[in-house]
Design an enzyme around this catalytic site. Sequence first.
Site, PDB file in Angstrom:
ATOM      1  N   HIS A  60      12.249 -17.629  16.638  1.00 16.82           N
ATOM      2  CA  HIS A  60      12.768 -18.731  15.817  1.00 16.82           C
ATOM      3  C   HIS A  60      14.289 -18.750  15.980  1.00 16.82           C
ATOM      4  O   HIS A  60      14.982 -17.917  15.392  1.00 16.82           O
ATOM      5  CB  HIS A  60      12.372 -18.549  14.351  1.00 16.82           C
ATOM      6  N   ASN A  92       9.619 -25.065  14.962  1.00 12.27           N
ATOM      7  CA  ASN A  92       9.799 -25.413  13.544  1.00 12.27           C
ATOM      8  C   ASN A  92      11.273 -25.510  13.185  1.00 12.27           C
ATOM      9  O   ASN A  92      11.751 -24.911  12.223  1.00 12.27           O
ATOM     10  CB  ASN A  92       9.073 -24.427  12.627  1.00 12.27           C
ATOM     11  N   ASP A 150       3.558 -23.602  14.893  1.00 14.46           N
ATOM     12  CA  ASP A 150       3.831 -22.304  14.258  1.00 14.46           C
ATOM     13  C   ASP A 150       4.592 -22.412  12.941  1.00 14.46           C
ATOM     14  O   ASP A 150       5.558 -23.151  12.815  1.00 14.46           O
ATOM     15  CB  ASP A 150       4.616 -21.396  15.192  1.00 14.46           C
ATOM     16  N   HIS A 177      -1.053 -20.662  14.936  1.00 13.13           N
ATOM     17  CA  HIS A 177      -0.626 -19.839  13.793  1.00 13.13           C
ATOM     18  C   HIS A 177      -1.858 -19.784  12.886  1.00 13.13           C
ATOM     19  O   HIS A 177      -2.108 -20.699  12.113  1.00 13.13           O
ATOM     20  CB  HIS A 177       0.558 -20.529  13.114  1.00 13.13           C
ATOM     21  N   HIS A 229       0.580 -13.843  16.518  1.00 14.71           N
ATOM     22  CA  HIS A 229       0.688 -12.740  15.555  1.00 14.71           C
ATOM     23  C   HIS A 229      -0.624 -12.310  14.886  1.00 14.71           C
ATOM     24  O   HIS A 229      -0.815 -12.498  13.692  1.00 14.71           O
ATOM     25  CB  HIS A 229       1.753 -13.018  14.497  1.00 14.71           C
ATOM     26  N   ASP A 303       8.101 -12.786  16.717  1.00 18.65           N
ATOM     27  CA  ASP A 303       8.179 -13.641  15.532  1.00 18.65           C
ATOM     28  C   ASP A 303       9.527 -13.442  14.827  1.00 18.65           C
ATOM     29  O   ASP A 303       9.604 -13.421  13.594  1.00 18.65           O
ATOM     30  CB  ASP A 303       7.014 -13.406  14.573  1.00 18.65           C
ATOM     31  N   HIS A 307      16.557 -15.116   8.281  1.00 18.20           N
ATOM     32  CA  HIS A 307      16.859 -15.786   7.015  1.00 18.20           C
ATOM     33  C   HIS A 307      18.139 -15.161   6.460  1.00 18.20           C
ATOM     34  O   HIS A 307      18.341 -13.954   6.567  1.00 18.20           O
ATOM     35  CB  HIS A 307      15.733 -15.603   5.998  1.00 18.20           C
ATOM     36  N   GLY A 322       9.246 -13.856   6.827  1.00 14.03           N
ATOM     37  CA  GLY A 322       9.788 -13.572   8.150  1.00 14.03           C
ATOM     38  C   GLY A 322      10.805 -12.462   8.186  1.00 14.03           C
ATOM     39  O   GLY A 322      11.509 -12.200   7.207  1.00 14.03           O
TER      40      GLY A 322
END
Lengths: 425, 304
Positions: A60, A92, A150, A177, A229, A303, A307, A322
């Site tokens: 990500h 995403n 995802d 996902h 995952h 993955d 954040h 996450g």
Amino acid sequence: MLDLVLRGGRVVTASSVDVVDVGIAGGEIVALGGHMGEAATEIDCSGALVGPGFVDVHTHVREPGQEWKEDIASASRAAVAGGYTAIVAMPNTDPAIDSGPVARFVVERGSDVGLLHVAAAGAITAGREGTRLAHLDDLWDAGVRMFTDDGDAVADAAMMRRALEYIGDRGGVLAQHAVDPSLGAGAMHEGWVSSRLGLAGIPAVAETTVVARDLLLVAETGCRYHVQHVAAAGTIELIAAAKDRGLPVTAEVTPHHLTFDHTAVLGTTDPVYKMMPPLREPDDVAAVRDALRAGVIDMVATDHAPHADHEKDVPFEEAPNGVTGLEWAAAAVNAAAELDERTFFAAMSVAPARLAGLVDHGRYPAVGVPANLVVFDPATTWVPSRTMSRSQNSPYLGRPLTGAVRATVVGGEVVWDAGGHDDAA
Amino acid sequence: MRTLLGTEDLDRSSLDGLLDDAEAFLEVLDRPIPKVPALRGRTVATMFFEPSTRTRLSFERAAKALSADTLSFSPGTSSLSKGESLKDTVQTIAAMGADLMVVRHRAVGAPARVAEWTGLPVVNGGDGAHQHPTQALLDALTIRRAKGALDGLRIAIVGDIAHSRVARSDVFAFATLGADVVLVAPRTLLPVDLTGWPCEVSTDLDAVLSDLDVVYLLRVQTERGGASVFPSLREYLRRFGLTRDRFARLRPDAVVLHPGPMNRGVEIEAAVADDPRALVLDQVTNGVAARMAVLFHLLGGADA
């Protein structure tokens, strides 16, 4: 003169593991063998493995749209520090990568940063909303080969079937996902820990019911299908049976699902252990380790999900899902999964490159092969104290790790050299 | 004791000590001037991030009976509505000079995080469906006063165990105090895995009714979850409610507890709720004394 020599490492080639030098010029491996002459740059690889650079099919990068968490430059720095030579950006973002221009933007930003290859995965449905197909042909023309919503499952069976048909026609991969939204509304794995804590649980069947349904649709459509995952032991049985039947199925597991189980949430309910799918039971951890060793799970994917502190420094239920992982994935896998050298590079490099259609990556060292390589020392123990990512939501920070990336080479250039960084080996 | 976050880790002697002190404070509350100077000069902040009247008032009454000052936080009038984070909010109140925080929050583990962020003694005033330890203390105090002790008593906790912080706190406290606990609920209202819970489980209230010393009824939390976990309130009353008929089949010395607020006609019929063997109002009175004991222990009254 050679541009670069990787000297004295245990080089993992397609057929053997030998202590040899790797000579690189013009972005390619030009010689493999005994002691080579001088080069403009040399890296001491003694005691380390030299193999195909790692490839992450599940990053990500948060750009465009959430650059306070991560951007393509910071994700690239974290990736090369972790030994990666290519990553696949998840769609995403904001806007989602559901159209040609957004996919092109991500790939172009990646090449502007210029540290490693950044590919884009495309969304399956417009806006990842699950109601109508994304611009799949435009995405294809922009180079996208892997499609996923995802962060959310494609829950609607008719939509999933249509997507498998359309993407199957083009030879792309549909990555799921696999968390059913109606069963997956909890905050952690449903088990004795969630029961004790009073947290709403996400049962293992939230994962297995999606995979079981999808495999029936894959058998009908023939589309390549990838389970993202994997966290539940039951999923592994389904994948093994599908592979036995010859279905075009692959699967990934994250470093954290190989390392931690749901008891990590006990105590202070630290949101650094909150992710989707959730950390499950010790039996599930053992099962994903075994499956990776046996090749039922084909590959590791991080993955990597950055954040910001203010987003994670809240009560568990209110925190986003996450953890970050690019920098420590190889060490975590090295410690948790006990893979032999070949299986290690198959899982970290070869299988993910093949899945993502990255023909210059995940190739065992040989003369004429593009020099996308990693130098990984599996024996060094160290404690990561900082990160190249813009975010630090990682359970591995401050925890002793065994295995360190000594150098990363992309297109013949040294893009990471741990020698210049005092907290790395 | 530095914080009181739950009952799982409280041993018998800590529980007995708190209950003994609570009994002494009950006597204080009965005096013409129901106040002691134990915590004079200390400040107790009640941080209720979830609507609550009775628990907050009970804590504030307890603090004032110990001569502590109180700071009262409630979300409706606060900067939370301006987007301030929980961490900033509690650190702000801590900086005003709070010596202890009572925290109620809908998120599991929030009081533990507040303790981490502020370094203050924290009392969990209820966190999600996790724990509500002072409720367990007041419940144990009420049972002890009615029955002498909890040792050997058969206690049924009936209702929505899955979503109940009261049940989670009571099970561990009652069992540590020597009671024999049985949870009674349909499977949809039970936690999925009761590993490590010191209790039995039954889905049949009528089967366990006759040998109970205590019936502890949980409130049917119609506002929680939203999802349908039993068919209707009417069927719930028929299968799990304490009706007059069931009450009549209890042992004559059995008592009934409820954490309040009651849903008359759902988990308890009105006539049962008003019977002298329903100790609901004793629980409320005992709650003040139990909370006095907790504040006194955590703020080390002797140092004040």
